[in-house]
Design a protein around this motif. Structure first.
Motif, mmCIF file in Angstrom:
data_model
loop_
_atom_site.group_PDB
_atom_site.id
_atom_site.type_symbol
_atom_site.label_atom_id
_atom_site.label_comp_id
_atom_site.label_asym_id
_atom_site.label_seq_id
_atom_site.Cartn_x
_atom_site.Cartn_y
_atom_site.Cartn_z
ATOM 1 N N VAL A 45 0.816 -0.909 -0.652
ATOM 2 C CA VAL A 45 0.368 0.142 0.413
ATOM 3 C C VAL A 45 0.878 1.498 0.012
ATOM 4 C CG1 VAL A 45 -0.934 -0.133 2.736
ATOM 5 C CG2 VAL A 45 -1.887 1.003 0.958
ATOM 6 N N ASN A 46 0.438 2.199 -0.653
ATOM 7 C CA ASN A 46 2.016 3.283 -0.850
ATOM 8 C C ASN A 46 0.772 3.958 -0.015
ATOM 9 O OD1 ASN A 46 2.763 2.405 -3.417
ATOM 10 N ND2 ASN A 46 0.549 3.539 -4.493
ATOM 11 N N LEU A 47 1.815 4.521 1.567
ATOM 12 C CA LEU A 47 1.595 5.523 2.512
ATOM 13 C C LEU A 47 2.320 6.493 1.757
ATOM 14 C CD1 LEU A 47 2.611 2.651 5.193
ATOM 15 C CD2 LEU A 47 -0.020 3.210 4.151
ATOM 16 N N THR A 48 1.968 7.417 2.441
ATOM 17 C CA THR A 48 2.476 8.755 2.378
ATOM 18 C C THR A 48 2.848 9.890 3.626
ATOM 19 O OG1 THR A 48 0.384 10.156 2.646
ATOM 20 C CG2 THR A 48 1.336 10.025 0.307
ATOM 21 N N PHE A 49 3.909 9.917 4.129
ATOM 22 C CA PHE A 49 4.334 10.281 5.375
ATOM 23 C C PHE A 49 4.314 11.860 5.341
ATOM 24 C CE2 PHE A 49 6.000 5.474 4.688
ATOM 25 C CZ PHE A 49 5.522 5.553 6.116
ATOM 26 N N ASP A 50 3.727 12.101 5.611
ATOM 27 C CA ASP A 50 3.525 13.661 5.322
ATOM 28 C C ASP A 50 2.663 14.303 6.107
ATOM 29 O OD1 ASP A 50 3.613 16.977 5.621
ATOM 30 O OD2 ASP A 50 2.074 16.874 3.288
ATOM 31 N N PHE A 51 3.143 14.112 7.618
ATOM 32 C CA PHE A 51 2.218 13.936 8.605
ATOM 33 C C PHE A 51 2.184 15.771 9.472
ATOM 34 C CE2 PHE A 51 2.933 9.599 9.702
ATOM 35 C CZ PHE A 51 1.590 9.197 9.374
ATOM 36 N N SER A 52 2.664 16.427 8.543
ATOM 37 C CA SER A 52 3.255 17.843 9.231
ATOM 38 C C SER A 52 1.960 19.127 9.782
ATOM 39 C CB SER A 52 3.527 18.419 8.354
ATOM 40 O OG SER A 52 3.274 18.618 6.957
ATOM 41 N N ASN A 53 0.044 18.603 8.951
ATOM 42 C CA ASN A 53 -0.369 19.635 9.278
ATOM 43 C C ASN A 53 -1.245 18.489 10.853
ATOM 44 O OD1 ASN A 53 0.162 21.457 7.235
ATOM 45 N ND2 ASN A 53 -1.128 20.129 5.992
ATOM 46 N N GLU A 54 -0.857 17.558 11.336
ATOM 47 C CA GLU A 54 -1.521 16.828 12.190
ATOM 48 C C GLU A 54 -0.768 16.663 13.290
ATOM 49 O OE1 GLU A 54 -2.887 13.206 10.370
ATOM 50 O OE2 GLU A 54 -2.750 13.422 8.152
ATOM 51 N N ASP A 55 -1.547 16.381 14.513
ATOM 52 C CA ASP A 55 -0.964 16.179 16.086
ATOM 53 C C ASP A 55 -0.483 14.341 15.518
ATOM 54 O OD1 ASP A 55 -1.013 19.115 16.265
ATOM 55 O OD2 ASP A 55 -2.672 18.393 17.817
ATOM 56 N N PRO A 56 0.345 14.293 16.405
ATOM 57 C CA PRO A 56 1.060 12.301 16.210
ATOM 58 C C PRO A 56 -0.031 12.500 16.948
ATOM 59 C CG PRO A 56 2.615 14.393 17.950
ATOM 60 C CD PRO A 56 1.925 14.994 17.331
ATOM 61 N N PRO A 57 -0.698 11.139 17.268
ATOM 62 C CA PRO A 57 -1.793 9.929 18.124
ATOM 63 C C PRO A 57 -0.914 10.618 19.658
ATOM 64 C CG PRO A 57 -0.649 8.831 16.273
ATOM 65 C CD PRO A 57 0.053 9.727 16.080
ATOM 66 N N SER A 58 -2.866 10.898 20.447
ATOM 67 C CA SER A 58 -2.545 10.607 21.745
ATOM 68 C C SER A 58 -1.798 9.652 22.055
ATOM 69 C CB SER A 58 -3.911 11.223 22.679
ATOM 70 O OG SER A 58 -4.992 9.957 21.994
ATOM 71 N N PRO A 59 -0.764 9.734 23.205
ATOM 72 C CA PRO A 59 -0.850 8.550 23.494
ATOM 73 C C PRO A 59 -1.289 6.874 24.895
ATOM 74 C CG PRO A 59 0.169 9.971 24.968
ATOM 75 C CD PRO A 59 -0.438 11.117 23.797
ATOM 76 N N CYS A 60 -0.592 6.048 24.463
ATOM 77 C CA CYS A 60 -2.272 5.175 25.102
ATOM 78 C C CYS A 60 -0.961 4.187 26.077
ATOM 79 C CB CYS A 60 -2.895 4.079 24.143
ATOM 80 S SG CYS A 60 -1.760 2.686 22.751
ATOM 81 N N GLU A 61 -1.648 3.779 26.859
ATOM 82 C CA GLU A 61 -0.532 2.511 27.619
ATOM 83 C C GLU A 61 -1.113 1.820 26.888
ATOM 84 O OE1 GLU A 61 1.337 1.144 31.305
ATOM 85 O OE2 GLU A 61 0.546 3.158 31.057
ATOM 86 N N HIS A 62 1.032 0.706 26.740
ATOM 87 C CA HIS A 62 0.911 -0.729 25.559
ATOM 88 C C HIS A 62 0.204 -1.541 26.453
ATOM 89 C CE1 HIS A 62 3.191 2.252 23.528
ATOM 90 N NE2 HIS A 62 4.469 1.643 23.155
ATOM 91 N N MET A 63 -0.461 -2.356 25.267
ATOM 92 C CA MET A 63 -0.963 -3.746 25.809
ATOM 93 C C MET A 63 -0.597 -4.497 24.533
ATOM 94 S SD MET A 63 -4.894 -2.040 27.198
ATOM 95 C CE MET A 63 -5.320 -3.544 27.366
ATOM 96 N N LYS A 64 0.177 -4.995 24.689
ATOM 97 C CA LYS A 64 1.255 -6.145 23.724
ATOM 98 C C LYS A 64 0.262 -7.495 24.325
ATOM 99 C CE LYS A 64 4.395 -4.068 23.478
ATOM 100 N NZ LYS A 64 4.656 -3.483 21.951
ATOM 101 N N PHE A 65 -0.011 -7.511 22.731
ATOM 102 C CA PHE A 65 -0.704 -9.243 21.878
ATOM 103 C C PHE A 65 -0.206 -10.155 22.654
ATOM 104 C CE2 PHE A 65 -1.611 -6.666 18.613
ATOM 105 C CZ PHE A 65 -3.070 -6.495 18.253
ATOM 106 N N PRO A 66 -0.687 -11.228 23.361
ATOM 107 C CA PRO A 66 -0.554 -12.649 24.425
ATOM 108 C C PRO A 66 1.309 -13.101 23.390
ATOM 109 C CG PRO A 66 -1.786 -12.459 24.022
ATOM 110 C CD PRO A 66 -1.779 -11.358 23.129
#
Length: 180
Positions: A156-177
């Motif tokens: 999938v062609n991804l664009t990594f231009d996130f300059s107009n967006e805030d980073p996602p809000s942090p979350c408490e990591h909950m790893k898969f088993p």
């Protein structure tokens, strides 16, 4: 007059007979014509994809139509790599517990395990530890590539231009088993 050599039809009949009796014996002993195997190597979609279809190159918009809502193909992406998970509709289909992962590149949620936060369903990895991202993403890509029911189908062609967006809000990591 006796024939001294085999032709293609004779060889086809012999191979067909062997396959038929193998399937018959398999069914007799295991109630399955494939000796109990149910993986991707006997799925016609896998071979169709490997032989007849070129590697997919999708945009995010095109990927979003592969969610299984129309009983079609179900695709998910991890950091640009796209996998066919159609064989497991119970998990990835419209009523499945992991349906939120399909039709998009949700690399971030594979790293954090935060399914309850809608901001995590993105390929935006800003704010996460780079080594952790690389390790976890490679681990999940390896999982989908080597799984008996799933297979790689393209990019999938991804664009990594996130300059107009805030980073996602942090979350408490909950790893898969099984993942650290």
């Amino acid at each position: 007059m006796a024939r001294d050599n085999f032709n293609v039809l004779d060889i086809t009949r012999i191979i067909g007979g062997i396959l038929f009796f193998n399937a018959l014996l398999s069914y007799w002993f295991t109630s399955s014509t494939t000796w109990g195997y149910h993986g991707k190597y006997i799925d016609w979609r896998y071979w169709h994809n490997k032989i007849l279809e070129p590697e997919l190159h999708l945009s995010l918009t095109e990927l979003s139509s592969y969610t299984g809502n129309d009983n079609g193909q179900i695709l998910l992406a991890i950091n640009g790599s796209v996998y066919d998970v159609s064989s497991n509709r119970a998990v990835y289909g419209p009523k499945g517990s992991y349906h939120g992962l399909v039709g998009k590149d949700a690399a971030r949620v594979f790293v954090t395990g935060c399914f309850m936060n809608p901001d995590e369903y993105t390929y935006d990895l800003r704010g996460l530890d780079e080594k952790e991202c690389e390790r976890d993403i490679r681990g999940w890509q390896r999982f989908f590539e080597t799984h008996r029911d799933y297979w790689y189908v393209g990019r999938v062609n991804l664009t990594f231009d996130f300059s107009n967006e805030d980073p996602p809000s942090p979350c408490e990591h909950m790893k898969f088993p099984g993942h650290s």
